[in-house]
Design a protein around this motif. Structure first.
Motif, PDB file in Angstrom:
ATOM      1  N   ILE A   1       4.323  32.348 -18.717  1.00 11.84           N
ATOM      2  CA  ILE A   1       4.626  31.621 -20.193  1.00 11.84           C
ATOM      3  C   ILE A   1       3.199  32.073 -21.134  1.00 11.84           C
ATOM      4  O   ILE A   1       2.094  31.887 -20.788  1.00 11.84           O
ATOM      5  N   GLU A   2       3.734  32.495 -22.351  1.00 17.29           N
ATOM      6  CA  GLU A   2       2.620  32.526 -23.192  1.00 17.29           C
ATOM      7  C   GLU A   2       1.980  31.462 -23.747  1.00 17.29           C
ATOM      8  O   GLU A   2       2.635  30.248 -23.764  1.00 17.29           O
ATOM      9  N   ARG A   3       0.690  31.532 -23.784  1.00 18.30           N
ATOM     10  CA  ARG A   3      -0.090  30.373 -24.435  1.00 18.30           C
ATOM     11  C   ARG A   3      -0.854  30.721 -25.728  1.00 18.30           C
ATOM     12  O   ARG A   3      -0.947  31.915 -25.870  1.00 18.30           O
ATOM     13  N   ASP A   4      -0.921  29.862 -26.661  1.00 19.57           N
ATOM     14  CA  ASP A   4      -1.766  30.063 -28.018  1.00 19.57           C
ATOM     15  C   ASP A   4      -3.260  29.659 -27.774  1.00 19.57           C
ATOM     16  O   ASP A   4      -3.580  29.389 -26.790  1.00 19.57           O
ATOM     17  N   ALA A   5      -3.785  30.048 -28.897  1.00 23.92           N
ATOM     18  CA  ALA A   5      -5.205  29.564 -28.880  1.00 23.92           C
ATOM     19  C   ALA A   5      -5.786  28.471 -28.583  1.00 23.92           C
ATOM     20  O   ALA A   5      -6.785  27.969 -28.166  1.00 23.92           O
ATOM     21  N   LEU A   6      -4.786  27.401 -28.934  1.00 22.08           N
ATOM     22  CA  LEU A   6      -5.134  25.987 -28.609  1.00 22.08           C
ATOM     23  C   LEU A   6      -4.859  25.485 -27.094  1.00 22.08           C
ATOM     24  O   LEU A   6      -5.013  24.526 -26.632  1.00 22.08           O
ATOM     25  N   GLY A   7      -4.051  26.417 -26.384  1.00 21.58           N
ATOM     26  CA  GLY A   7      -3.821  26.193 -25.127  1.00 21.58           C
ATOM     27  C   GLY A   7      -2.392  25.599 -25.010  1.00 21.58           C
ATOM     28  O   GLY A   7      -1.912  25.283 -23.798  1.00 21.58           O
ATOM     29  N   LEU A   8      -1.521  25.554 -26.196  1.00 20.63           N
ATOM     30  CA  LEU A   8      -0.153  25.129 -26.193  1.00 20.63           C
ATOM     31  C   LEU A   8       0.634  26.244 -25.520  1.00 20.63           C
ATOM     32  O   LEU A   8       0.510  27.273 -25.676  1.00 20.63           O
ATOM     33  N   TRP A   9       1.630  25.573 -24.657  1.00 17.52           N
ATOM     34  CA  TRP A   9       2.620  26.683 -24.158  1.00 17.52           C
ATOM     35  C   TRP A   9       4.107  26.826 -24.858  1.00 17.52           C
ATOM     36  O   TRP A   9       4.263  26.131 -25.853  1.00 17.52           O
ATOM     37  N   HIS A  10       4.352  28.043 -24.795  1.00 16.75           N
ATOM     38  CA  HIS A  10       5.469  28.661 -25.603  1.00 16.75           C
ATOM     39  C   HIS A  10       6.501  29.189 -24.768  1.00 16.75           C
ATOM     40  O   HIS A  10       6.661  30.434 -25.011  1.00 16.75           O
ATOM     41  N   PRO A  11       6.981  28.387 -24.006  1.00 16.67           N
ATOM     42  CA  PRO A  11       8.062  29.204 -23.111  1.00 16.67           C
ATOM     43  C   PRO A  11       9.237  29.672 -23.910  1.00 16.67           C
ATOM     44  O   PRO A  11       9.794  28.995 -24.665  1.00 16.67           O
ATOM     45  N   ALA A  12       9.957  30.655 -23.370  1.00 18.04           N
ATOM     46  CA  ALA A  12      11.379  31.167 -23.685  1.00 18.04           C
ATOM     47  C   ALA A  12      12.367  30.365 -22.913  1.00 18.04           C
ATOM     48  O   ALA A  12      11.957  29.536 -22.091  1.00 18.04           O
ATOM     49  N   VAL A  13      13.465  30.060 -23.530  1.00 13.73           N
ATOM     50  CA  VAL A  13      14.385  29.367 -22.731  1.00 13.73           C
ATOM     51  C   VAL A  13      14.778  29.880 -21.264  1.00 13.73           C
ATOM     52  O   VAL A  13      14.757  29.037 -20.449  1.00 13.73           O
ATOM     53  N   LYS A  14      14.373  31.082 -21.058  1.00 12.72           N
ATOM     54  CA  LYS A  14      14.797  31.648 -19.679  1.00 12.72           C
ATOM     55  C   LYS A  14      13.441  31.099 -18.627  1.00 12.72           C
ATOM     56  O   LYS A  14      13.789  30.877 -17.495  1.00 12.72           O
ATOM     57  N   ASP A  15      12.393  31.027 -19.248  1.00 14.41           N
ATOM     58  CA  ASP A  15      11.342  30.313 -18.553  1.00 14.41           C
ATOM     59  C   ASP A  15      11.742  28.949 -17.937  1.00 14.41           C
ATOM     60  O   ASP A  15      11.507  28.564 -16.886  1.00 14.41           O
ATOM     61  N   VAL A  16      12.077  28.345 -19.140  1.00 15.84           N
ATOM     62  CA  VAL A  16      12.597  26.790 -18.449  1.00 15.84           C
ATOM     63  C   VAL A  16      13.756  26.627 -17.672  1.00 15.84           C
ATOM     64  O   VAL A  16      13.774  25.765 -16.852  1.00 15.84           O
ATOM     65  N   GLU A  17      14.815  27.632 -17.919  1.00 13.47           N
ATOM     66  CA  GLU A  17      15.700  27.825 -17.220  1.00 13.47           C
ATOM     67  C   GLU A  17      15.526  28.287 -15.576  1.00 13.47           C
ATOM     68  O   GLU A  17      15.908  27.708 -14.631  1.00 13.47           O
ATOM     69  N   ALA A  18      14.341  28.679 -15.534  1.00 14.79           N
ATOM     70  CA  ALA A  18      13.731  29.171 -14.018  1.00 14.79           C
ATOM     71  C   ALA A  18      12.893  27.960 -13.521  1.00 14.79           C
ATOM     72  O   ALA A  18      13.043  27.749 -12.074  1.00 14.79           O
ATOM     73  N   LEU A  19      12.408  27.141 -14.311  1.00 18.86           N
ATOM     74  CA  LEU A  19      11.634  26.022 -13.790  1.00 18.86           C
ATOM     75  C   LEU A  19      12.273  24.971 -13.517  1.00 18.86           C
ATOM     76  O   LEU A  19      11.737  24.141 -12.483  1.00 18.86           O
ATOM     77  N   ALA A  20      13.211  24.489 -14.108  1.00 20.98           N
ATOM     78  CA  ALA A  20      13.914  23.402 -13.979  1.00 20.98           C
ATOM     79  C   ALA A  20      14.516  22.893 -12.832  1.00 20.98           C
ATOM     80  O   ALA A  20      14.173  21.914 -12.094  1.00 20.98           O
ATOM     81  N   PRO A  21      15.091  24.167 -12.121  1.00 23.00           N
ATOM     82  CA  PRO A  21      15.713  23.861 -10.813  1.00 23.00           C
ATOM     83  C   PRO A  21      14.541  23.480  -9.659  1.00 23.00           C
ATOM     84  O   PRO A  21      15.006  22.629  -8.726  1.00 23.00           O
ATOM     85  N   LEU A  22      13.409  23.793  -9.804  1.00 22.19           N
ATOM     86  CA  LEU A  22      12.331  23.757  -9.048  1.00 22.19           C
ATOM     87  C   LEU A  22      11.884  22.161  -8.693  1.00 22.19           C
ATOM     88  O   LEU A  22      11.756  21.561  -7.787  1.00 22.19           O
TER      89      LEU A  22
END
Length: 495
Positions: A219-240
């Motif tokens: 997952i991409e993160r910015d200079a502040l350390g904030l996470w910027h997931p794409a929808v597909k990233d959340v779709e993959a994490l959510a079932p876990l």
């Protein structure tokens, strides 16, 4: 860039005369420079847009407009950076997220605007607004005075009404509310020391694949350390980490369902389709920005138990949040109903609750019924809910398959944007599921007539993400940026 200049030039010709009315120049964040017609036109357009949104009652409340910076919107997480020193890259990343929050909110508000209001703003309003947002940010935040003022205006949103507390003599009325909360704890927390009750089980229809550490690392993160997931990233994490829901079904109100709007635009829940709404959130703990998954389960109602039941009424929902470390290991779970009520915490050892000042007075301190178990491969947390009230009674670990399956709907995902913009059947109109002020009017509870001195609007009603005040006595919000850091200790595991 050429398209941006074209949009702004058009606006300058159409809207600059409106400045003569004076209303558009009252809250400029920095002095208007002489001859800056494009900036003036952009401010006028944002004023016209905000007026239309307010008049139509379609303001989205997940992120709040920044006073004087109409093209930016803040959340409690983003406001938490206002006192911190930021280098140029970090400041730019901060502003970019403020802009993206605003752009998404505008997209939703435009979809929910009645057709006449949209027409009055023009066919190209979305590109005009986006172009103006870029121009105004470049103008206002180029100089240090504009940046300083932005930080000053980034006060975190607050969902407590001090006027209501003053009128309700809060120091006295809170005594009775605190006593009532103690009675609720005495009646409901002992269940966490008992064997869990059985019932109908609901589990995710999506199969869990991969591991959280690998998924988070992509997952991409910015200079502040904030996470910027794409929808597909959340779709993959959510079932876990999706929990199994186990509830004794005494009526249709105990069936996990899917929210929708009926032909009258009224909020309803369809029990024929089982679903959970999933959002990716973030919190700050130990100097890190940590990822979170929030699962919200909706029910048709909380049935009244009698004529004098002030807690029952249409619609009910349970939020379950999983806070992970950067390697995808659960640190703490917490839950509340969508009214912000019944906020409970379940830390995963070695994370543990520590004493806080609220322990020594009447304020509602973070409530920990028990520690959460560490899951082994193939295991899933099960949440045992009471029939009717949907109170969480116990958590357990299970490997059993679920009897029923629920679909996963990603919050913010087009075309529905979660529940922030839904179609009204039989028309071309769209509306938010939540209504004005982020509160679902249909879900209002009679308890609001007793609890209004606590300063929470329509206590007991279901409400939108970002508007959950979770303590009647004292103050706490479900999405406070430092919620866990203020009351829980956590030491990172050595790799």
């Amino acid at each position: 860039m050429r398209e941006t200049r074209k949009h702004i030039a058009l606006l300058a010709g159409l809207l600059l005369p409106a400045l003569a009315l004076g209303g558009c120049v009252q809250n400029f964040p920095v002095p208007l420079e002489t001859g800056s017609a494009d900036v003036a036109a952009c401010r006028a357009f944002f004023t016209a847009y905000d007026d239309a949104v307010e008049e139509a009652g379609v303001r989205d409340h997940e992120a709040v407009p920044v006073p004087g910076f109409a093209y930016l919107r803040k959340t409690r997480l983003l406001a938490s950076f206002r006192h911190e020193a930021m280098n140029e890259a970090q400041f730019e990343a901060w502003v970019e997220v403020l802009q993206s929050e605003a752009a998404l909110a505008r997209k939703i508000e435009l979809a929910n605007l009645p057709a006449p209001a949209r027409s009055s703003l023009g066919e190209e309003m979305a590109p005009h607004l986006n172009a103006c947002a870029e121009r105004l940010a470049a103008h206002d935040l180029e100089r240090e005075e504009g940046r300083a003022l932005l930080k000053e205006r980034m006060v975190p949103p607050r969902h407590y009404d001090d006027w209501a507390r003053a009128a309700g003599i809060y120091p006295l009325s809170s005594l009775g509310v605190a006593a009532g909360f103690e009675r609720w704890k005495a009646a409901n927390l002992p269940s966490f020391d008992l064997p869990p009750e059985e019932g109908i089980s609901y589990g995710p229809s999506a199969e869990a694949k991969g591991d959280a550490a690998t998924l988070l690392s992509g997952i991409e993160r910015d200079a502040l350390g904030l996470w910027h997931p794409a929808v597909k990233d959340v779709e993959a994490l959510a079932p876990l980490f999706a929990p199994q829901i186990i509830v004794t079904e005494e009526s249709e109100a105990d069936i996990v369902g899917t929210p929708y709007l009926d032909k009258a635009g009224s909020a309803q829940v369809n029990t024929a389709r089982h679903a959970v709404f999933v959002r990716f959130a973030q919190t700050r703990w130990n100097g890190k920005i940590l990822p979170q998954l929030v699962y919200t389960f909706w029910f048709k109602a909380r049935p009244k138990e009698g004529a004098f039941d002030i807690l029952g009424g249409p619609l009910d929902a349970l939020m379950w949040r999983v806070t992970l470390d950067e390697k995808g290991r659960p640190l703490i779970y917490d839950t509340a109903h969508a009214c912000g009520c019944y906020h409970l915490f379940f830390p995963v050892p070695p994370a543990a609750r520590r004493p806080v000042p609220a322990d020594e007075d009447l304020r509602e301190a973070p409530l920990v019924p028990r520690a959460a178990p560490t899951l082994e491969p193939g295991e899933r947390l099960a949440l045992h809910l009471a029939a009717g009230s949907h109170y969480l009674r116990q958590i357990s670990v299970t490997k059993k398959p679920s009897q029923k399956r629920y679909d996963m709907v990603m919050a913010g995902q087009a075309p529905e944007y979660g529940l922030r913009s839904l179609p009204v059947p039989g028309s071309a109109a769209r509306r938010s599921f939540y209504g004005e002020n982020g509160v679902i009017a249909r879900s209002a509870r009679a308890e609001r007539f007793l609890l209004w001195p606590m300063g929470i609007q329509s206590a007991g009603a279901m409400r939108q993400w970002g508007t959950h005040a979770t303590a009647f006595v004292g103050e706490r919000h479900f999405d406070d940026a430092f919620l866990f850091e203020e009351a829980f200790d956590w030491e990172e595991k050595a790799e």
